[in-house]
Motif scaffolding. Sequence first.
Motif, PDB file in Angstrom:
ATOM      1  N   MET A 179      11.443   7.707  14.192  1.00 23.94           N
ATOM      2  CA  MET A 179       9.753   7.176  13.211  1.00 23.94           C
ATOM      3  C   MET A 179       9.411   6.160  14.090  1.00 23.94           C
ATOM      4  SD  MET A 179      11.497   5.440   9.037  1.00 23.94           S
ATOM      5  CE  MET A 179      12.143   6.613   8.297  1.00 23.94           C
ATOM      6  N   GLY A 180       9.663   4.959  15.199  1.00 24.09           N
ATOM      7  CA  GLY A 180       9.440   4.590  15.744  1.00 24.09           C
ATOM      8  C   GLY A 180       8.385   5.371  17.383  1.00 24.09           C
ATOM      9  N   ALA A 181       8.856   6.477  17.389  1.00 22.58           N
ATOM     10  CA  ALA A 181       8.158   7.461  17.690  1.00 22.58           C
ATOM     11  C   ALA A 181       6.805   7.895  17.374  1.00 22.58           C
ATOM     12  CB  ALA A 181       8.894   8.741  18.299  1.00 22.58           C
ATOM     13  N   GLY A 182       7.034   8.019  16.050  1.00 22.82           N
ATOM     14  CA  GLY A 182       6.167   8.904  15.448  1.00 22.82           C
ATOM     15  C   GLY A 182       5.096   7.242  14.630  1.00 22.82           C
ATOM     16  N   LEU A 183       5.320   5.884  15.195  1.00 22.65           N
ATOM     17  CA  LEU A 183       4.126   4.961  14.917  1.00 22.65           C
ATOM     18  C   LEU A 183       3.734   4.865  16.287  1.00 22.65           C
ATOM     19  CD1 LEU A 183       6.444   2.636  12.684  1.00 22.65           C
ATOM     20  CD2 LEU A 183       4.099   3.304  12.275  1.00 22.65           C
TER      21      LEU A 183
ATOM     22  N   ASN B  89       2.987   7.149  18.278  1.00 20.86           N
ATOM     23  CA  ASN B  89       1.874   8.651  18.550  1.00 20.86           C
ATOM     24  C   ASN B  89       1.008   8.694  16.868  1.00 20.86           C
ATOM     25  OD1 ASN B  89       2.918  10.091  20.670  1.00 20.86           O
ATOM     26  ND2 ASN B  89       4.488   9.630  20.116  1.00 20.86           N
ATOM     27  N   GLY B  90       1.171   7.566  16.700  1.00 19.63           N
ATOM     28  CA  GLY B  90      -0.364   7.690  15.479  1.00 19.63           C
ATOM     29  C   GLY B  90      -0.232   7.990  14.069  1.00 19.63           C
ATOM     30  N   ALA B  91       2.056   7.963  13.875  1.00 24.50           N
ATOM     31  CA  ALA B  91       1.746   7.613  12.559  1.00 24.50           C
ATOM     32  C   ALA B  91       1.001   6.413  11.715  1.00 24.50           C
ATOM     33  CB  ALA B  91       2.825   7.635  11.530  1.00 24.50           C
ATOM     34  N   GLN B  92       0.541   6.413  10.690  1.00 23.72           N
ATOM     35  CA  GLN B  92       0.335   4.978  10.096  1.00 23.72           C
ATOM     36  C   GLN B  92      -1.423   4.655  10.144  1.00 23.72           C
ATOM     37  OE1 GLN B  92       4.107   3.563   7.486  1.00 23.72           O
ATOM     38  NE2 GLN B  92       2.621   2.121   8.565  1.00 23.72           N
ATOM     39  N   THR B  93      -2.230   5.671  11.116  1.00 22.28           N
ATOM     40  CA  THR B  93      -3.412   5.293  11.814  1.00 22.28           C
ATOM     41  C   THR B  93      -4.560   6.291  11.031  1.00 22.28           C
ATOM     42  OG1 THR B  93      -3.258   6.565  13.018  1.00 22.28           O
ATOM     43  CG2 THR B  93      -2.695   4.650  13.843  1.00 22.28           C
ATOM     44  N   ARG B  94      -5.556   6.415  10.444  1.00 18.87           N
ATOM     45  CA  ARG B  94      -5.759   7.303   9.646  1.00 18.87           C
ATOM     46  C   ARG B  94      -6.001   8.538  10.996  1.00 18.87           C
ATOM     47  NH1 ARG B  94      -8.862   5.516   5.506  1.00 18.87           N
ATOM     48  NH2 ARG B  94      -9.798   7.133   4.941  1.00 18.87           N
TER      49      ARG B  94
ATOM     50  N   THR C  91       7.529   0.670   8.729  1.00 20.43           N
ATOM     51  CA  THR C  91       7.637  -0.703   9.768  1.00 20.43           C
ATOM     52  C   THR C  91       8.558  -1.374   8.015  1.00 20.43           C
ATOM     53  OG1 THR C  91       5.555  -1.540   8.031  1.00 20.43           O
ATOM     54  CG2 THR C  91       5.433  -0.572  11.039  1.00 20.43           C
ATOM     55  N   ALA C  92       8.906  -0.646   7.449  1.00 16.83           N
ATOM     56  CA  ALA C  92       8.898  -2.134   6.189  1.00 16.83           C
ATOM     57  C   ALA C  92      10.658  -2.609   6.710  1.00 16.83           C
ATOM     58  CB  ALA C  92       9.094  -1.810   4.834  1.00 16.83           C
ATOM     59  N   THR C  93      11.188  -3.788   6.713  1.00 20.56           N
ATOM     60  CA  THR C  93      12.196  -4.020   7.051  1.00 20.56           C
ATOM     61  C   THR C  93      13.523  -3.900   5.600  1.00 20.56           C
ATOM     62  OG1 THR C  93      12.344  -6.590   7.263  1.00 20.56           O
ATOM     63  CG2 THR C  93      11.514  -5.048   9.286  1.00 20.56           C
TER      64      THR C  93
ATOM     65  N   ASN D 146      -5.257  -0.360  -0.056  1.00 16.40           N
ATOM     66  CA  ASN D 146      -4.767  -0.983   1.214  1.00 16.40           C
ATOM     67  C   ASN D 146      -4.194  -0.069   1.738  1.00 16.40           C
ATOM     68  OD1 ASN D 146      -2.297  -3.158   1.928  1.00 16.40           O
ATOM     69  ND2 ASN D 146      -0.821  -0.341   0.978  1.00 16.40           N
ATOM     70  N   PRO D 147      -5.695  -0.392   2.945  1.00 15.60           N
ATOM     71  CA  PRO D 147      -6.202  -0.447   4.048  1.00 15.60           C
ATOM     72  C   PRO D 147      -5.834   0.022   5.040  1.00 15.60           C
ATOM     73  CG  PRO D 147      -7.473  -1.315   2.713  1.00 15.60           C
ATOM     74  CD  PRO D 147      -6.233  -1.975   1.814  1.00 15.60           C
ATOM     75  N   PRO D 148      -4.529   0.549   5.493  1.00 13.52           N
ATOM     76  CA  PRO D 148      -6.245   1.464   6.211  1.00 13.52           C
ATOM     77  C   PRO D 148      -6.173   2.807   5.412  1.00 13.52           C
ATOM     78  CG  PRO D 148      -4.761   1.648   7.983  1.00 13.52           C
ATOM     79  CD  PRO D 148      -4.760   0.012   6.808  1.00 13.52           C
ATOM     80  N   ILE D 149      -3.975   3.215   5.064  1.00 15.55           N
ATOM     81  CA  ILE D 149      -4.280   4.777   4.361  1.00 15.55           C
ATOM     82  C   ILE D 149      -3.222   4.521   3.356  1.00 15.55           C
ATOM     83  CG2 ILE D 149      -4.369   5.889   6.812  1.00 15.55           C
ATOM     84  CD1 ILE D 149      -1.160   5.993   6.792  1.00 15.55           C
ATOM     85  N   ASN D 150      -3.215   3.356   2.640  1.00 12.62           N
ATOM     86  CA  ASN D 150      -2.539   3.539   1.341  1.00 12.62           C
ATOM     87  C   ASN D 150      -1.122   4.031   1.933  1.00 12.62           C
ATOM     88  OD1 ASN D 150      -4.708   2.492   0.126  1.00 12.62           O
ATOM     89  ND2 ASN D 150      -4.945   4.457  -1.622  1.00 12.62           N
ATOM     90  N   VAL D 151      -1.194   2.622   2.781  1.00  6.99           N
ATOM     91  CA  VAL D 151       0.772   2.973   2.717  1.00  6.99           C
ATOM     92  C   VAL D 151       1.479   2.800   1.603  1.00  6.99           C
ATOM     93  CG1 VAL D 151       0.937   3.403   4.982  1.00  6.99           C
ATOM     94  CG2 VAL D 151       1.233   0.870   4.629  1.00  6.99           C
ATOM     95  N   LEU D 152       2.891   2.649   1.185  1.00  9.59           N
ATOM     96  CA  LEU D 152       3.013   2.147  -0.027  1.00  9.59           C
ATOM     97  C   LEU D 152       4.207   1.335   0.611  1.00  9.59           C
ATOM     98  CD1 LEU D 152       4.368   2.923  -3.471  1.00  9.59           C
ATOM     99  CD2 LEU D 152       5.922   4.448  -2.247  1.00  9.59           C
ATOM    100  N   SER D 153       3.760   0.209   0.577  1.00  6.02           N
ATOM    101  CA  SER D 153       4.315  -0.779   1.560  1.00  6.02           C
ATOM    102  C   SER D 153       4.829  -1.367   0.644  1.00  6.02           C
ATOM    103  CB  SER D 153       3.190  -1.867   1.489  1.00  6.02           C
ATOM    104  OG  SER D 153       1.914  -2.266   0.648  1.00  6.02           O
ATOM    105  N   VAL D 154       5.436  -2.430   0.600  1.00  4.64           N
ATOM    106  CA  VAL D 154       6.243  -3.561  -0.054  1.00  4.64           C
ATOM    107  C   VAL D 154       5.591  -4.047  -1.144  1.00  4.64           C
ATOM    108  CG1 VAL D 154       8.155  -6.168  -0.367  1.00  4.64           C
ATOM    109  CG2 VAL D 154       8.019  -3.767   0.938  1.00  4.64           C
ATOM    110  N   ALA D 155       4.269  -4.624  -0.740  1.00  2.00           N
ATOM    111  CA  ALA D 155       3.160  -5.279  -1.828  1.00  2.00           C
ATOM    112  C   ALA D 155       2.534  -4.249  -3.390  1.00  2.00           C
ATOM    113  CB  ALA D 155       2.310  -5.544  -0.872  1.00  2.00           C
TER     114      ALA D 155
END
Length: 275
Positions: free
Chosen positions: A249-253, A255-260, A71-73, A24-33
């Motif tokens: 969480m918004g600030a983390g995103l 500033n680079g969270a969920q980027t490689r 980013t999951a809602t 699950n690119p780019p970093i294999n987040v545990l997404s809904v999918a």
Amino acid sequence: MDHDAYQTLRVSQKDGVARATIDNPPINVLSVAVMTELRHLLTTLAGDGAVRVIVFDSADPDFFLAHVDMTATPEALAGLMADLPDGVNVFQALGEQLRHQPQVTIVKLAGKARGGGAEFVAAADLAFAAIGRAGLGQIEALMGIVPGGGATQYLTERIGRNRALEVVLGAELFDAETAERYGWVNRAVPASELDEFVDRLAGNIAALPDGVVAAAKHAIVPSEHVEGLARENDAWAGLVFRPGTAQLMGAGLANGAQTRDGEQDLEGLFRGLAA
């Protein structure tokens, strides 16, 4: 079983061993999918008597399962929430299904797993981690919450209350050798030997005489955490909907969270937000 039905998993099956590679690119987040497909896979394999072992690994050498998708809602999670077992939230449901799977489940950990990804590792029957490459961490405290996918219960069972508190509140990334010493994983293995080691173990288990795997799993049962999971969910839910949590969480995103790059030192990224 239609292995081509999955979009975030590469699934194969041979000689009693099913292999599920998370992709699950780019970093294999545990997404809904990913959660949806993992639960579907486990349900499908549960009724397959030809499969005795399930091995989980990653297509990404740096990340096994990064963490739950920030980013999951609630709307995106609605499908999973509509099919929950009694007494667990949407994230706990995956861990509990994995813990009660009739096959032996093995995680081959060659990259990082934080948050929900680390909870998946702790829920599996067996986990083996690559020295110098694997990393495990419960980062939730730095986001203003506590783990909500089973970690408070699974870790306390695996490593003891004192070390579970260290993991949850210290919010550090643990290397393979420390994770082995604590009991978070079965064994730390040289990275160059991990594939061969896990393949041999999975093959040996799958080749046991009929009935042995089922009998062992019947006798060596996972602990029940009904009350503990309810407490965990209450603790998590009491924090996750606060405005400050969304801001973190918004600030983390931003500033680079969920980027490689940002995920290489996600703990440092979130600590930097408070500086």
